[in-house]
Scaffold this motif. Structure first.
Motif, PDB file in Angstrom:
ATOM      1  N   UNK A  49       0.834  -1.211   0.000  1.00 24.05           N
ATOM      2  CA  UNK A  49       0.000   0.000   0.000  1.00 24.05           C
ATOM      3  C   UNK A  49       0.864   1.253   0.000  1.00 24.05           C
ATOM      4  N   UNK A  50       1.888   1.271   0.858  1.00 19.77           N
ATOM      5  CA  UNK A  50       2.749   2.441   0.976  1.00 19.77           C
ATOM      6  C   UNK A  50       3.649   2.609  -0.250  1.00 19.77           C
ATOM      7  N   UNK A  51       4.062   1.490  -0.840  1.00 19.84           N
ATOM      8  CA  UNK A  51       4.875   1.567  -2.053  1.00 19.84           C
ATOM      9  C   UNK A  51       4.095   2.228  -3.180  1.00 19.84           C
ATOM     10  N   UNK A  52       2.833   1.840  -3.332  1.00 24.50           N
ATOM     11  CA  UNK A  52       1.996   2.416  -4.387  1.00 24.50           C
ATOM     12  C   UNK A  52       1.764   3.903  -4.130  1.00 24.50           C
ATOM     13  N   UNK A  53       1.438   4.253  -2.893  1.00 29.14           N
ATOM     14  CA  UNK A  53       1.222   5.665  -2.562  1.00 29.14           C
ATOM     15  C   UNK A  53       2.490   6.477  -2.822  1.00 29.14           C
ATOM     16  N   UNK A  54       3.658   5.898  -2.500  1.00 27.80           N
ATOM     17  CA  UNK A  54       4.918   6.587  -2.748  1.00 27.80           C
ATOM     18  C   UNK A  54       5.165   6.819  -4.226  1.00 27.80           C
ATOM     19  N   UNK A  55       4.779   5.861  -5.063  1.00 27.38           N
ATOM     20  CA  UNK A  55       4.909   6.018  -6.508  1.00 27.38           C
ATOM     21  C   UNK A  55       4.069   7.191  -6.995  1.00 27.38           C
ATOM     22  N   UNK A  56       2.844   7.281  -6.496  1.00 28.54           N
ATOM     23  CA  UNK A  56       1.959   8.380  -6.897  1.00 28.54           C
ATOM     24  C   UNK A  56       2.553   9.724  -6.473  1.00 28.54           C
ATOM     25  N   UNK A  57       3.066   9.802  -5.255  1.00 25.75           N
ATOM     26  CA  UNK A  57       3.699  11.036  -4.780  1.00 25.75           C
ATOM     27  C   UNK A  57       4.861  11.423  -5.687  1.00 25.75           C
ATOM     28  N   UNK A  62       7.018  15.115  -9.590  1.00 26.77           N
ATOM     29  CA  UNK A  62       7.746  15.363 -10.838  1.00 26.77           C
ATOM     30  C   UNK A  62       6.948  16.319 -11.720  1.00 26.77           C
ATOM     31  N   UNK A  63       5.648  16.103 -11.798  1.00 31.35           N
ATOM     32  CA  UNK A  63       4.790  16.967 -12.619  1.00 31.35           C
ATOM     33  C   UNK A  63       4.739  18.390 -12.045  1.00 31.35           C
ATOM     34  N   UNK A  64       4.682  18.495 -10.723  1.00 29.14           N
ATOM     35  CA  UNK A  64       4.674  19.811 -10.081  1.00 29.14           C
ATOM     36  C   UNK A  64       5.950  20.583 -10.420  1.00 29.14           C
ATOM     37  N   UNK A  65       7.086  19.906 -10.325  1.00 31.62           N
ATOM     38  CA  UNK A  65       8.365  20.571 -10.625  1.00 31.62           C
ATOM     39  C   UNK A  65       8.484  20.903 -12.108  1.00 31.62           C
ATOM     40  N   UNK A  66       8.127  19.951 -12.936  1.00 25.38           N
ATOM     41  CA  UNK A  66       8.285  20.147 -14.380  1.00 25.38           C
ATOM     42  C   UNK A  66       7.412  21.289 -14.894  1.00 25.38           C
ATOM     43  N   UNK A  67       6.185  21.364 -14.403  1.00 22.91           N
ATOM     44  CA  UNK A  67       5.244  22.391 -14.859  1.00 22.91           C
ATOM     45  C   UNK A  67       5.278  23.646 -13.987  1.00 22.91           C
ATOM     46  N   UNK A  68       6.103  23.617 -12.945  1.00 23.97           N
ATOM     47  CA  UNK A  68       6.212  24.734 -12.013  1.00 23.97           C
ATOM     48  C   UNK A  68       4.828  25.150 -11.470  1.00 23.97           C
ATOM     49  N   UNK A  69       4.119  24.153 -10.999  1.00 28.29           N
ATOM     50  CA  UNK A  69       2.769  24.387 -10.488  1.00 28.29           C
ATOM     51  C   UNK A  69       2.827  24.925  -9.056  1.00 28.29           C
ATOM     52  N   UNK A  70       1.966  25.868  -8.715  1.00 31.25           N
ATOM     53  CA  UNK A  70       1.974  26.458  -7.361  1.00 31.25           C
ATOM     54  C   UNK A  70       1.254  25.579  -6.351  1.00 31.25           C
ATOM     55  N   UNK A  71       1.791  24.382  -6.136  1.00 32.80           N
ATOM     56  CA  UNK A  71       1.185  23.468  -5.175  1.00 32.80           C
ATOM     57  C   UNK A  71       2.273  22.577  -4.591  1.00 32.80           C
ATOM     58  N   UNK A  72       1.938  21.809  -3.573  1.00 31.81           N
ATOM     59  CA  UNK A  72       2.912  20.934  -2.916  1.00 31.81           C
ATOM     60  C   UNK A  72       2.191  19.767  -2.264  1.00 31.81           C
ATOM     61  N   UNK A 111      -3.929  20.734   9.003  1.00 29.20           N
ATOM     62  CA  UNK A 111      -5.292  20.277   8.748  1.00 29.20           C
ATOM     63  C   UNK A 111      -5.977  21.246   7.802  1.00 29.20           C
ATOM     64  N   UNK A 112      -6.728  20.708   6.848  1.00 24.47           N
ATOM     65  CA  UNK A 112      -7.508  21.572   5.965  1.00 24.47           C
ATOM     66  C   UNK A 112      -8.996  21.377   6.218  1.00 24.47           C
ATOM     67  N   UNK A 113      -9.710  22.483   6.120  1.00 22.79           N
ATOM     68  CA  UNK A 113     -11.157  22.473   6.333  1.00 22.79           C
ATOM     69  C   UNK A 113     -11.905  23.073   5.147  1.00 22.79           C
ATOM     70  N   UNK A 114     -11.165  23.631   4.189  1.00 18.78           N
ATOM     71  CA  UNK A 114     -11.751  24.297   3.025  1.00 18.78           C
ATOM     72  C   UNK A 114     -11.367  23.506   1.774  1.00 18.78           C
ATOM     73  N   UNK A 115     -12.362  23.148   0.984  1.00 14.30           N
ATOM     74  CA  UNK A 115     -12.112  22.289  -0.162  1.00 14.30           C
ATOM     75  C   UNK A 115     -11.099  22.826  -1.140  1.00 14.30           C
ATOM     76  N   UNK A 116     -11.113  24.131  -1.385  1.00 18.77           N
ATOM     77  CA  UNK A 116     -10.207  24.695  -2.384  1.00 18.77           C
ATOM     78  C   UNK A 116      -8.743  24.699  -1.914  1.00 18.77           C
ATOM     79  N   UNK A 117      -8.494  24.370  -0.665  1.00 17.81           N
ATOM     80  CA  UNK A 117      -7.103  24.234  -0.197  1.00 17.81           C
ATOM     81  C   UNK A 117      -6.402  23.082  -0.902  1.00 17.81           C
ATOM     82  N   UNK A 118      -7.178  22.082  -1.324  1.00 17.87           N
ATOM     83  CA  UNK A 118      -6.613  20.909  -1.986  1.00 17.87           C
ATOM     84  C   UNK A 118      -6.929  20.937  -3.474  1.00 17.87           C
ATOM     85  N   UNK A 119      -5.946  20.578  -4.274  1.00 13.88           N
ATOM     86  CA  UNK A 119      -6.192  20.386  -5.701  1.00 13.88           C
ATOM     87  C   UNK A 119      -6.581  18.945  -5.990  1.00 13.88           C
TER      88      UNK A 119
END
Length: 211
Positions: A49-57, A62-72, A111-119
Protein backbone atom coordinates in the motif's frame (compact mmCIF):
# COMPACT_ATOMS: atom_id res chain seq x y z
CA UNK A 1 -6.23 3.51 3.39
CA UNK A 2 -5.79 0.25 5.29
CA UNK A 3 -7.03 0.18 8.88
CA UNK A 4 -6.08 -1.91 11.90
CA UNK A 5 -9.04 -2.42 14.21
CA UNK A 6 -7.01 -3.91 17.03
CA UNK A 7 -7.56 -1.74 20.08
CA UNK A 8 -4.54 -0.16 21.69
CA UNK A 9 -4.37 1.07 25.24
CA UNK A 10 -4.60 4.75 24.34
CA UNK A 11 -7.63 4.23 22.14
CA UNK A 12 -9.36 2.11 24.76
CA UNK A 13 -8.90 4.90 27.30
CA UNK A 14 -10.71 7.46 25.12
CA UNK A 15 -14.32 8.49 25.64
CA UNK A 16 -16.74 6.56 23.44
CA UNK A 17 -17.10 9.43 20.95
CA UNK A 18 -14.80 12.34 20.18
CA UNK A 19 -15.36 15.66 18.47
CA UNK A 20 -12.82 16.66 15.82
CA UNK A 21 -11.14 19.16 18.16
CA UNK A 22 -10.84 16.51 20.87
CA UNK A 23 -9.36 14.15 18.29
CA UNK A 24 -6.69 16.69 17.28
CA UNK A 25 -5.83 17.39 20.91
CA UNK A 26 -5.49 13.68 21.64
CA UNK A 27 -3.77 12.50 18.45
CA UNK A 28 -0.18 11.51 19.39
CA UNK A 29 3.01 11.93 17.41
CA UNK A 30 4.12 9.74 15.81
CA UNK A 31 0.88 8.05 14.85
CA UNK A 32 -1.56 7.59 12.03
CA UNK A 33 -5.19 7.83 12.98
CA UNK A 34 -8.55 8.78 11.54
CA UNK A 35 -11.80 9.77 13.22
CA UNK A 36 -14.86 7.96 11.87
CA UNK A 37 -18.23 8.80 13.43
CA UNK A 38 -16.44 9.97 16.57
CA UNK A 39 -14.39 6.77 16.91
CA UNK A 40 -10.58 6.77 16.61
CA UNK A 41 -9.25 4.27 14.07
CA UNK A 42 -5.56 3.38 13.93
CA UNK A 43 -4.18 3.12 10.39
CA UNK A 44 -1.84 0.21 9.67
CA UNK A 45 -1.07 0.23 5.94
CA UNK A 46 0.78 -2.65 4.32
CA UNK A 47 4.15 -2.21 2.67
CA UNK A 48 2.56 -2.69 -0.76
CA UNK A 49 0.00 0.00 0.00
CA UNK A 50 2.75 2.44 0.98
CA UNK A 51 4.88 1.57 -2.05
CA UNK A 52 2.00 2.42 -4.39
CA UNK A 53 1.22 5.67 -2.56
CA UNK A 54 4.92 6.59 -2.75
CA UNK A 55 4.91 6.02 -6.51
CA UNK A 56 1.96 8.38 -6.90
CA UNK A 57 3.70 11.04 -4.78
CA UNK A 58 6.86 10.74 -6.89
CA UNK A 59 4.95 11.06 -10.19
CA UNK A 60 2.91 14.03 -9.03
CA UNK A 61 5.93 15.80 -7.52
CA UNK A 62 7.75 15.36 -10.84
CA UNK A 63 4.79 16.97 -12.62
CA UNK A 64 4.67 19.81 -10.08
CA UNK A 65 8.36 20.57 -10.62
CA UNK A 66 8.28 20.15 -14.38
CA UNK A 67 5.24 22.39 -14.86
CA UNK A 68 6.21 24.73 -12.01
CA UNK A 69 2.77 24.39 -10.49
CA UNK A 70 1.97 26.46 -7.36
CA UNK A 71 1.18 23.47 -5.18
CA UNK A 72 2.91 20.93 -2.92
CA UNK A 73 2.43 17.54 -1.30
CA UNK A 74 2.72 17.56 2.52
CA UNK A 75 4.08 14.55 4.39
CA UNK A 76 0.81 14.32 6.33
CA UNK A 77 -2.39 16.31 6.18
CA UNK A 78 -5.67 15.78 7.99
CA UNK A 79 -8.88 16.63 6.18
CA UNK A 80 -11.81 17.79 8.26
CA UNK A 81 -15.19 17.42 6.54
CA UNK A 82 -18.19 19.45 7.61
CA UNK A 83 -19.25 16.91 10.22
CA UNK A 84 -17.76 17.42 13.68
CA UNK A 85 -17.02 13.73 14.33
CA UNK A 86 -14.79 12.89 11.39
CA UNK A 87 -11.21 13.54 10.33
CA UNK A 88 -9.44 11.79 7.47
CA UNK A 89 -5.76 11.17 6.73
CA UNK A 90 -5.61 10.62 2.94
CA UNK A 91 -2.79 8.69 1.34
CA UNK A 92 -1.86 11.66 -0.86
CA UNK A 93 -2.97 15.31 -0.74
CA UNK A 94 -1.89 17.99 -3.20
CA UNK A 95 -2.34 21.43 -1.65
CA UNK A 96 -2.66 24.80 -3.35
CA UNK A 97 0.12 27.04 -2.03
CA UNK A 98 -2.01 30.19 -1.93
CA UNK A 99 -5.41 28.81 -0.97
CA UNK A 100 -4.11 26.80 1.99
CA UNK A 101 -2.81 29.98 3.62
CA UNK A 102 -6.43 30.99 4.27
CA UNK A 103 -7.31 27.68 5.89
CA UNK A 104 -7.59 28.36 9.63
CA UNK A 105 -6.14 25.05 10.87
CA UNK A 106 -3.32 24.56 8.38
CA UNK A 107 -0.42 26.36 10.07
CA UNK A 108 -0.93 24.97 13.57
CA UNK A 109 -2.51 21.59 12.88
CA UNK A 110 -1.56 20.54 9.32
CA UNK A 111 -5.29 20.28 8.75
CA UNK A 112 -7.51 21.57 5.96
CA UNK A 113 -11.16 22.47 6.33
CA UNK A 114 -11.75 24.30 3.03
CA UNK A 115 -12.11 22.29 -0.16
CA UNK A 116 -10.21 24.69 -2.38
CA UNK A 117 -7.10 24.23 -0.20
CA UNK A 118 -6.61 20.91 -1.99
CA UNK A 119 -6.19 20.39 -5.70
CA UNK A 120 -6.30 16.62 -5.40
CA UNK A 121 -6.91 13.96 -2.75
CA UNK A 122 -5.93 10.31 -3.31
CA UNK A 123 -7.03 7.25 -1.36
CA UNK A 124 -5.52 3.81 -1.98
CA UNK A 125 -8.38 1.39 -1.34
CA UNK A 126 -7.90 -1.55 0.99
CA UNK A 127 -9.91 -3.27 3.70
CA UNK A 128 -11.88 -0.10 4.41
CA UNK A 129 -12.79 0.45 0.75
CA UNK A 130 -16.41 1.15 1.67
CA UNK A 131 -15.28 4.38 3.34
CA UNK A 132 -13.32 5.42 0.24
CA UNK A 133 -16.25 4.86 -2.13
CA UNK A 134 -18.89 5.98 0.36
CA UNK A 135 -18.48 8.46 3.18
CA UNK A 136 -15.18 9.96 1.99
CA UNK A 137 -16.40 10.49 -1.55
CA UNK A 138 -19.53 12.18 -0.21
CA UNK A 139 -17.62 14.31 2.30
CA UNK A 140 -14.92 15.40 -0.16
CA UNK A 141 -17.63 16.29 -2.66
CA UNK A 142 -19.53 18.32 -0.05
CA UNK A 143 -16.32 20.16 0.92
CA UNK A 144 -15.75 21.10 -2.70
CA UNK A 145 -12.43 19.27 -3.16
CA UNK A 146 -12.08 19.53 -6.94
CA UNK A 147 -10.58 16.10 -7.66
CA UNK A 148 -10.51 12.78 -5.82
CA UNK A 149 -8.85 9.52 -6.89
CA UNK A 150 -9.64 6.05 -5.57
CA UNK A 151 -6.86 3.63 -6.50
CA UNK A 152 -8.39 0.16 -6.17
CA UNK A 153 -5.32 -1.89 -7.04
CA UNK A 154 -6.74 -5.10 -5.56
CA UNK A 155 -10.19 -4.70 -7.16
CA UNK A 156 -11.84 -4.83 -3.75
CA UNK A 157 -14.71 -2.43 -4.45
CA UNK A 158 -18.21 -3.59 -5.23
CA UNK A 159 -19.10 -4.18 -8.88
CA UNK A 160 -21.28 -1.08 -8.86
CA UNK A 161 -18.11 0.96 -8.35
CA UNK A 162 -15.58 -0.84 -10.58
CA UNK A 163 -17.74 -2.82 -12.98
CA UNK A 164 -17.95 -6.52 -13.72
CA UNK A 165 -15.83 -8.56 -14.07
CA UNK A 166 -13.82 -6.82 -11.41
CA UNK A 167 -10.35 -5.58 -12.27
CA UNK A 168 -7.88 -3.11 -10.75
CA UNK A 169 -9.39 0.31 -11.32
CA UNK A 170 -8.54 3.94 -10.73
CA UNK A 171 -11.65 6.08 -10.28
CA UNK A 172 -11.10 9.78 -10.92
CA UNK A 173 -13.85 11.96 -9.47
CA UNK A 174 -13.94 15.53 -10.78
CA UNK A 175 -16.21 18.20 -9.36
CA UNK A 176 -18.73 19.52 -11.91
CA UNK A 177 -21.48 21.88 -10.72
CA UNK A 178 -20.94 20.73 -7.14
CA UNK A 179 -21.11 17.01 -7.91
CA UNK A 180 -18.45 14.43 -8.67
CA UNK A 181 -18.41 13.01 -12.17
CA UNK A 182 -16.58 9.67 -12.03
CA UNK A 183 -14.38 8.24 -14.78
CA UNK A 184 -12.83 4.78 -14.43
CA UNK A 185 -9.39 3.98 -15.79
CA UNK A 186 -8.08 0.43 -16.24
CA UNK A 187 -5.32 -1.33 -18.12
CA UNK A 188 -3.51 0.86 -20.65
CA UNK A 189 -5.88 3.82 -20.19
CA UNK A 190 -4.00 7.07 -19.63
CA UNK A 191 -5.24 8.70 -16.44
CA UNK A 192 -6.94 11.98 -17.28
CA UNK A 193 -6.67 14.53 -14.47
CA UNK A 194 -7.99 18.07 -14.31
CA UNK A 195 -5.44 18.90 -11.60
CA UNK A 196 -2.56 17.54 -13.72
CA UNK A 197 -3.59 17.76 -17.39
CA UNK A 198 -0.07 16.98 -18.59
CA UNK A 199 0.21 13.75 -16.59
CA UNK A 200 1.38 10.86 -18.78
CA UNK A 201 0.85 7.69 -16.76
CA UNK A 202 -1.49 4.79 -17.33
CA UNK A 203 -3.62 2.86 -14.89
CA UNK A 204 -1.33 -0.14 -15.39
CA UNK A 205 1.76 1.88 -14.46
CA UNK A 206 0.16 2.86 -11.17
CA UNK A 207 -1.10 -0.65 -10.44
CA UNK A 208 2.26 -2.23 -11.33
CA UNK A 209 3.94 -0.01 -8.73
CA UNK A 210 2.35 -2.26 -6.11
CA UNK A 211 3.89 -5.44 -7.57
Amino acid sequence: METGIQAIAMVQALPSLLSFEEFLDWCPEPGRYELIDGVVIELNPTGTHEKLAGFVVAELNFEIRQQRLPCFIPRTCTVRPFTDRAGYLPDVVVLDEQAVKDDPLWEKRSTITIGRSARLVVEVASTNWRDDYGRKLTDYEEMGIPEYWIIDYLALGASRYIGSPKQPTISVCCLVDGEYQVTRFTGSDRIVSQAFPGLQITANQVIEAAR
